[in-house]
Design a protein around this motif. Structure first.
Motif, PDB file in Angstrom:
ATOM      1  N   GLY A 282      -7.518  -3.418   8.963  1.00 49.54           N
ATOM      2  CA  GLY A 282      -6.324  -2.657   8.607  1.00 49.54           C
ATOM      3  C   GLY A 282      -5.037  -3.314   9.074  1.00 49.54           C
ATOM      4  N   LEU A 283      -5.026  -3.827  10.313  1.00 48.64           N
ATOM      5  CA  LEU A 283      -3.818  -4.439  10.859  1.00 48.64           C
ATOM      6  C   LEU A 283      -3.481  -5.747  10.147  1.00 48.64           C
ATOM      7  CD1 LEU A 283      -1.521  -4.571  12.921  1.00 48.64           C
ATOM      8  CD2 LEU A 283      -3.129  -5.604  14.540  1.00 48.64           C
ATOM      9  N   VAL A 284      -4.463  -6.628   9.999  1.00 46.76           N
ATOM     10  CA  VAL A 284      -4.173  -7.917   9.358  1.00 46.76           C
ATOM     11  C   VAL A 284      -3.806  -7.715   7.891  1.00 46.76           C
ATOM     12  CG1 VAL A 284      -6.537  -8.536   8.637  1.00 46.76           C
ATOM     13  CG2 VAL A 284      -4.906 -10.325   9.242  1.00 46.76           C
ATOM     14  N   SER A 285      -4.382  -6.709   7.237  1.00 46.68           N
ATOM     15  CA  SER A 285      -4.019  -6.430   5.843  1.00 46.68           C
ATOM     16  C   SER A 285      -2.562  -6.021   5.739  1.00 46.68           C
ATOM     17  CB  SER A 285      -4.911  -5.317   5.280  1.00 46.68           C
ATOM     18  OG  SER A 285      -6.255  -5.726   5.195  1.00 46.68           O
ATOM     19  N   GLY A 286      -2.138  -5.102   6.619  1.00 48.76           N
ATOM     20  CA  GLY A 286      -0.754  -4.642   6.586  1.00 48.76           C
ATOM     21  C   GLY A 286       0.231  -5.728   6.941  1.00 48.76           C
ATOM     22  N   VAL A 287      -0.071  -6.486   7.980  1.00 49.58           N
ATOM     23  CA  VAL A 287       0.814  -7.581   8.401  1.00 49.58           C
ATOM     24  C   VAL A 287       0.928  -8.611   7.276  1.00 49.58           C
ATOM     25  CG1 VAL A 287       1.038  -9.534   9.988  1.00 49.58           C
ATOM     26  CG2 VAL A 287       0.449  -7.272  10.871  1.00 49.58           C
ATOM     27  N   ALA A 288      -0.200  -8.945   6.652  1.00 46.37           N
ATOM     28  CA  ALA A 288      -0.177  -9.937   5.571  1.00 46.37           C
ATOM     29  C   ALA A 288       0.627  -9.435   4.372  1.00 46.37           C
ATOM     30  CB  ALA A 288      -1.602 -10.279   5.143  1.00 46.37           C
ATOM     31  N   CYS A 289       0.537  -8.139   4.056  1.00 43.63           N
ATOM     32  CA  CYS A 289       1.333  -7.579   2.962  1.00 43.63           C
ATOM     33  C   CYS A 289       2.828  -7.783   3.211  1.00 43.63           C
ATOM     34  CB  CYS A 289       1.055  -6.081   2.813  1.00 43.63           C
ATOM     35  SG  CYS A 289      -0.523  -5.669   2.077  1.00 43.63           S
ATOM     36  N   ALA A 290       3.269  -7.464   4.429  1.00 43.99           N
ATOM     37  CA  ALA A 290       4.684  -7.590   4.756  1.00 43.99           C
ATOM     38  C   ALA A 290       5.128  -9.045   4.754  1.00 43.99           C
ATOM     39  CB  ALA A 290       4.955  -6.947   6.118  1.00 43.99           C
ATOM     40  N   VAL A 291       4.333  -9.905   5.376  1.00 47.15           N
ATOM     41  CA  VAL A 291       4.713 -11.314   5.508  1.00 47.15           C
ATOM     42  C   VAL A 291       4.703 -12.021   4.159  1.00 47.15           C
ATOM     43  CG1 VAL A 291       4.008 -13.523   6.502  1.00 47.15           C
ATOM     44  CG2 VAL A 291       4.007 -11.462   7.923  1.00 47.15           C
ATOM     45  N   ARG A 292       3.683 -11.783   3.356  1.00 48.72           N
ATOM     46  CA  ARG A 292       3.605 -12.443   2.051  1.00 48.72           C
ATOM     47  C   ARG A 292       4.784 -12.065   1.153  1.00 48.72           C
ATOM     48  NH1 ARG A 292       1.508 -15.787   3.669  1.00 48.72           N
ATOM     49  NH2 ARG A 292      -0.674 -16.431   3.693  1.00 48.72           N
ATOM     50  N   ALA A 293       5.213 -10.809   1.240  1.00 44.51           N
ATOM     51  CA  ALA A 293       6.305 -10.348   0.381  1.00 44.51           C
ATOM     52  C   ALA A 293       7.649 -10.907   0.812  1.00 44.51           C
ATOM     53  CB  ALA A 293       6.351  -8.822   0.378  1.00 44.51           C
ATOM     54  N   LEU A 294       7.860 -11.041   2.116  1.00 41.62           N
ATOM     55  CA  LEU A 294       9.190 -11.377   2.634  1.00 41.62           C
ATOM     56  C   LEU A 294       9.313 -12.818   3.120  1.00 41.62           C
ATOM     57  CD1 LEU A 294       9.820  -8.065   4.619  1.00 41.62           C
ATOM     58  CD2 LEU A 294      10.589  -8.657   2.311  1.00 41.62           C
ATOM     59  N   ALA A 295       8.201 -13.439   3.490  1.00 42.44           N
ATOM     60  CA  ALA A 295       8.238 -14.824   3.977  1.00 42.44           C
ATOM     61  C   ALA A 295       6.952 -15.520   3.548  1.00 42.44           C
ATOM     62  CB  ALA A 295       8.392 -14.848   5.501  1.00 42.44           C
ATOM     63  N   PRO A 296       6.800 -15.819   2.264  1.00 41.81           N
ATOM     64  CA  PRO A 296       5.527 -16.319   1.732  1.00 41.81           C
ATOM     65  C   PRO A 296       5.060 -17.646   2.309  1.00 41.81           C
ATOM     66  CG  PRO A 296       7.270 -16.416   0.068  1.00 41.81           C
ATOM     67  CD  PRO A 296       7.814 -15.622   1.208  1.00 41.81           C
ATOM     68  N   SER A 297       5.930 -18.404   2.948  1.00 43.48           N
ATOM     69  CA  SER A 297       5.502 -19.683   3.521  1.00 43.48           C
ATOM     70  C   SER A 297       4.822 -19.518   4.879  1.00 43.48           C
ATOM     71  CB  SER A 297       6.710 -20.614   3.674  1.00 43.48           C
ATOM     72  OG  SER A 297       7.650 -20.086   4.607  1.00 43.48           O
ATOM     73  N   VAL A 298       4.949 -18.351   5.463  1.00 45.22           N
ATOM     74  CA  VAL A 298       4.341 -18.099   6.778  1.00 45.22           C
ATOM     75  C   VAL A 298       2.839 -17.891   6.607  1.00 45.22           C
ATOM     76  CG1 VAL A 298       4.287 -16.551   8.768  1.00 45.22           C
ATOM     77  CG2 VAL A 298       6.469 -17.096   7.661  1.00 45.22           C
ATOM     78  N   GLN A 299       2.057 -18.521   7.457  1.00 43.02           N
ATOM     79  CA  GLN A 299       0.615 -18.361   7.403  1.00 43.02           C
ATOM     80  C   GLN A 299       0.177 -17.178   8.259  1.00 43.02           C
ATOM     81  OE1 GLN A 299      -0.522 -22.483   8.567  1.00 43.02           O
ATOM     82  NE2 GLN A 299      -1.526 -22.559   6.568  1.00 43.02           N
ATOM     83  N   VAL A 300      -0.815 -16.444   7.764  1.00 44.74           N
ATOM     84  CA  VAL A 300      -1.391 -15.312   8.496  1.00 44.74           C
ATOM     85  C   VAL A 300      -2.891 -15.540   8.607  1.00 44.74           C
ATOM     86  CG1 VAL A 300      -1.776 -12.819   8.538  1.00 44.74           C
ATOM     87  CG2 VAL A 300       0.379 -13.733   7.631  1.00 44.74           C
ATOM     88  N   PHE A 301      -3.409 -15.492   9.850  1.00 47.80           N
ATOM     89  CA  PHE A 301      -4.835 -15.685  10.081  1.00 47.80           C
ATOM     90  C   PHE A 301      -5.414 -14.470  10.809  1.00 47.80           C
ATOM     91  CE2 PHE A 301      -3.266 -20.074   9.855  1.00 47.80           C
ATOM     92  CZ  PHE A 301      -4.128 -20.604   8.911  1.00 47.80           C
ATOM     93  N   ALA A 302      -6.605 -14.077  10.390  1.00 51.35           N
ATOM     94  CA  ALA A 302      -7.371 -13.048  11.091  1.00 51.35           C
ATOM     95  C   ALA A 302      -8.196 -13.720  12.183  1.00 51.35           C
ATOM     96  CB  ALA A 302      -8.286 -12.318  10.119  1.00 51.35           C
ATOM     97  N   VAL A 303      -8.338 -13.033  13.323  1.00 47.96           N
ATOM     98  CA  VAL A 303      -9.155 -13.553  14.421  1.00 47.96           C
ATOM     99  C   VAL A 303     -10.201 -12.502  14.782  1.00 47.96           C
ATOM    100  CG1 VAL A 303      -9.203 -14.501  16.743  1.00 47.96           C
ATOM    101  CG2 VAL A 303      -7.171 -14.845  15.306  1.00 47.96           C
TER     102      VAL A 303
END
Length: 400
Positions: free
Chosen positions: A182-203
């Motif tokens: 749930g957390l990584v999904s929400g964070v990725a939604c926000a980051v992809r929409a506003l800063a698409p060059s930023v990488q998001v990784f789940a751990v």
């Protein structure tokens, strides 16, 4: 199944403004050298209830109709989601019933009850607890508040991503502790929409990494998880919604060992003065286990800080061992007066601290005139361990 959009996350941010706090971003200078650039910690362990879970729980319960709130809500959790639901329900004037595994940490159990929830202990694994909570919802009409697989939950957790982008606009990589997603999904939604060059990784904890097999299969796959100290992210199967978000928006999934988790907890406590539970420290564990892998500036989310003090003591000892801060040695020394004193004097000269000593003449492998000495030492790290063992050997003692 549609993905959560950033507009929904922004609406959740407005709703949560008076409920949650904007958690601080700590600059972790001690992690920078091995990463090749700045590292920051997003301190959701300092959030209300001690984790990010209040964000999604409040957003989900607030969206219920008056009739639904009248029936009450039910949740299943190892602890953090339980506390989030309990507090959110209390703030919104509805009854909360929470099912927790039988071996749920006592502080999380006490805190959940302290927020006003009725708590039932059921099952050994979170999947059993989830099944019982679902059955309770069907029997009573209470609304089941899923810990991760619901758009309102994901949107609420996504407010963490908005805060990260506002606090560190130049961020290059975001690492997110992940259980059900749930957390990584929400964070990725926000980051992809506003800063698409930023990488998001789940751990994920290697012992409970449900996403890799599910991503490979293209559908949620149940994982027979082995025990892990990271109980907060020990989820055997992701949900269909979170799996779709991770597949579409997340750049990859890293797994970390129990040793790395304990070292990460110890580092947060010792160097940053932050109490973080093992699940909450998973992103820091990824930095320790995969140095130089991530594009800086890196933000590691500390997702929770609710840890049993007894478990924390064990984790600290485990982390110190993994970090080379303890050394166990067995030596053969001459059986004559002053030999043991000579060993201890040399250990003291080398700057190691003796925790305990065992001196034995009874062993089939000992020659006449020999004794075996076992030492448990506190050291300054792996290099110091090697130095102590080498110098004792050079001093004439046989290091077994």
């Amino acid at each position: 199944m549609g993905l959560v959009d950033v507009g929904r996350i922004r609406q959740a941010r407005e709703l949560l403004a008076e409920v949650t706090r904007e958690t601080p971003m700590e600059h972790a200078r001690d992690l920078e050298r091995q990463q090749g650039g700045p590292v920051h910690l997003k301190c959701e362990n300092l959030q209300r209830t001690g984790s990010f879970k209040i964000r999604g729980a409040y957003h989900r319960i607030h969206a219920l109709s008056a009739a639904e709130r009248e029936r009450g809500v039910v949740a299943a959790s190892a602890g953090n989601h339980a506390q989030g639901v309990a507090l959110a329900a209390s703030l919104l004037g509805t009854k909360a019933t929470v099912f927790m595994p039988q071996r749920a940490p006592l502080p999380k159990l006490a805190a959940t009850r302290g927020y006003g929830a009725e708590v039932h202990l059921h099952g050994g694994a979170i999947e059993e607890t989830l099944a019982e909570a679902t059955a309770f919802a069907e029997r009573t009409g209470a609304v089941f508040i899923h810990p991760f697989d619901h758009p309102d939950i994901i949107a609420g957790q996504g407010t963490v991503g908005l805060e990260i982008l506002e606090q560190l606009p130049e961020v290059g990589t975001v690492l997110v502790p992940t259980g059900g997603g749930g957390l990584v999904s929400g964070v990725a939604c926000a980051v992809r929409a506003l800063a698409p060059s930023v990488q998001v990784f789940a751990v994920q904890a290697a012992a409970a990494a449900g996403f890799p097999p599910s991503l490979a299969a293209g559908e949620p796959v149940r994982l027979e998880a082995t025990p892990t100290m990271a109980d907060g992210i020990a989820v055997g199967r992701p949900g269909p919604l979170t799996l779709e978000h991770v597949r579409s928006l997340v750049d990859g999934v890293y797994t970390v060992t129990e040793e790395s988790l304990s070292r990460a907890v110890l580092l947060c406590l010792e160097r940053r003065k932050l109490v973080v539970e093992p699940a909450g420290a998973a992103a820091v564990a990824a930095l320790l286990e995969h140095p130089g892998t991530f594009t800086p500036p890196v933000v590691a989310v500390l997702s929770g800080g609710n840890v049993d003090p007894l478990l924390l003591l064990q984790i600290i000892q485990h982390g110190m061992t993994a970090g080379g801060r303890y050394l166990e040695l067995r030596l053969l020394v001459p059986d004559r007066p002053g030999s043991l004193a000579g060993v201890l004097s040399k250990v003291s000269e080398l700057g190691a601290n003796v925790l305990d000593v065992e001196h034995s003449r009874i062993s089939g492998r000992l020659a006449l005139g020999e004794v075996e000495v076992s030492l448990n030492l506190e050291t300054r790290g792996a290099e110091h361990c090697l130095q102590v063992a080498t110098e004792l050997h050079h001093a004439g003692f046989t290091v077994l």
